[in-house]
Design an enzyme around this catalytic site. Sequence first.
Site, mmCIF file in Angstrom:
data_model
loop_
_atom_site.group_PDB
_atom_site.id
_atom_site.type_symbol
_atom_site.label_atom_id
_atom_site.label_comp_id
_atom_site.label_asym_id
_atom_site.label_seq_id
_atom_site.Cartn_x
_atom_site.Cartn_y
_atom_site.Cartn_z
ATOM 1 N N SER A 9 0.855 -1.194 0.000
ATOM 2 C CA SER A 9 0.000 0.000 0.000
ATOM 3 C C SER A 9 0.883 1.233 0.000
ATOM 4 C CB SER A 9 -0.884 0.013 1.246
ATOM 5 O OG SER A 9 -1.549 1.262 1.315
ATOM 6 N N HIS A 34 -1.575 -1.401 -4.028
ATOM 7 C CA HIS A 34 -2.782 -0.841 -3.421
ATOM 8 C C HIS A 34 -2.600 0.676 -3.372
ATOM 9 C CE1 HIS A 34 -6.345 -1.138 -0.794
ATOM 10 N NE2 HIS A 34 -5.802 -0.108 -0.154
ATOM 11 N N HIS A 68 -8.150 2.230 -4.359
ATOM 12 C CA HIS A 68 -9.090 2.194 -3.241
ATOM 13 C C HIS A 68 -9.623 3.611 -3.044
ATOM 14 C CE1 HIS A 68 -9.642 1.494 1.385
ATOM 15 N NE2 HIS A 68 -10.781 1.677 0.753
ATOM 16 N N ASP A 177 -7.504 -4.947 4.537
ATOM 17 C CA ASP A 177 -6.754 -3.691 4.447
ATOM 18 C C ASP A 177 -6.663 -3.013 5.814
ATOM 19 O OD1 ASP A 177 -5.594 -1.309 3.703
ATOM 20 O OD2 ASP A 177 -7.310 -0.568 2.555
HETATM 21 C C1 DX5 Z 1 -6.017 3.103 5.335
HETATM 22 C C2 DX5 Z 1 -5.598 2.551 4.010
HETATM 23 C C3 DX5 Z 1 -4.644 1.410 4.051
HETATM 24 C C4 DX5 Z 1 -3.325 1.708 4.708
HETATM 25 C C5 DX5 Z 1 -2.817 0.451 5.336
HETATM 26 O O1 DX5 Z 1 -7.075 3.993 5.132
HETATM 27 O O2 DX5 Z 1 -6.740 2.143 3.257
HETATM 28 O O3 DX5 Z 1 -4.437 0.881 2.735
HETATM 29 O O4 DX5 Z 1 -2.336 2.146 3.808
HETATM 30 O O5 DX5 Z 1 -1.662 0.760 6.030
HETATM 31 P P1 DX5 Z 1 -1.145 -0.193 7.204
HETATM 32 O O6 DX5 Z 1 -0.794 -1.510 6.555
HETATM 33 O O7 DX5 Z 1 0.042 0.527 7.768
HETATM 34 O O8 DX5 Z 1 -2.279 -0.326 8.175
HETATM 35 ZN ZN ZN Z 2 -6.605 1.067 1.356
#
Ligand code: DX5
Ligand code: ZN
Length: 228
Positions: A9, A34, A68, A177
């Site tokens: 992500s 992502h 997303h 996610d």
């Molecule tokens: C949060 C995002 C996620 C985020 C996840 O709103 O949708 O995709 O980047 O990050 P981590 O893995 O650090 O929780």
């Molecule tokens: Zn996300």
Amino acid sequence: MNQFLLAPSILSANFARLGEDVTRALTAGGDLIHFDVMDGHYVNNLTMGPMILKSLRDFNITAPIDVHLMTKPVDIFIPAFAQAGATFITFHPEATNHIDNTINLIKKFGCKAGLSFNPSTSLHYLDYVLDKLDLIVLMSVNPGFSNQKFISSVMNKIYQVRNLIDRSKFNVLLEVDGGIKISNIVDIASAGANIFVLGSVLFDSLDYKLVLNSIRSKLNSVFLSDCV
Ligand code: DX5
Ligand code: ZN
């Protein structure tokens, strides 16, 4: 058969060197990217628009990209992200007026359609659209920021959606996610997820390959050789 996909992500990437950082994450073993889009309205943060997605495609990033959308409204952004090179476009059902129309619009522009659920969003939105979806994204943190703690009550939701998908005849991917770490990934996989979004656990590390290899060998050790 289980097939697990790891999705870096890029919310947690180095934005000053985004192309190089995304390339590193893919070379280290990421399967798809992502791409979190935040509008300062649906969530309290601002991130990336279609121009940044297009720049990544122009930088030779050819991996699938899951956009997303944490935006409200949703539909006005779909054409631009599709034209910029999105593979999946995922939206939140409560952010659009007409879920079925939004799915149709995503498909009309040649992308795969995903529906994303916040930790407290009801799964009833799936009732009449499961057959049209390519992807379900279960948020395991409240959307807006990376590096938050996994909300454990979502685990039950992952089981529920896995059962729903398996009982249907549809081929829908299940992505989780938020808050995924090496310590909880096996539990999340056991609950039924196929795609794991990896933000801070990956980009805050010094060695991306080490993190992705550790995750794969952990999954392999539990699920034999089903990892791709
Ligand atoms: C949060 C995002 C996620 C985020 C996840 O709103 O949708 O995709 O980047 O990050 P981590 O893995 O650090 O929780
Ligand atoms: Zn996300």
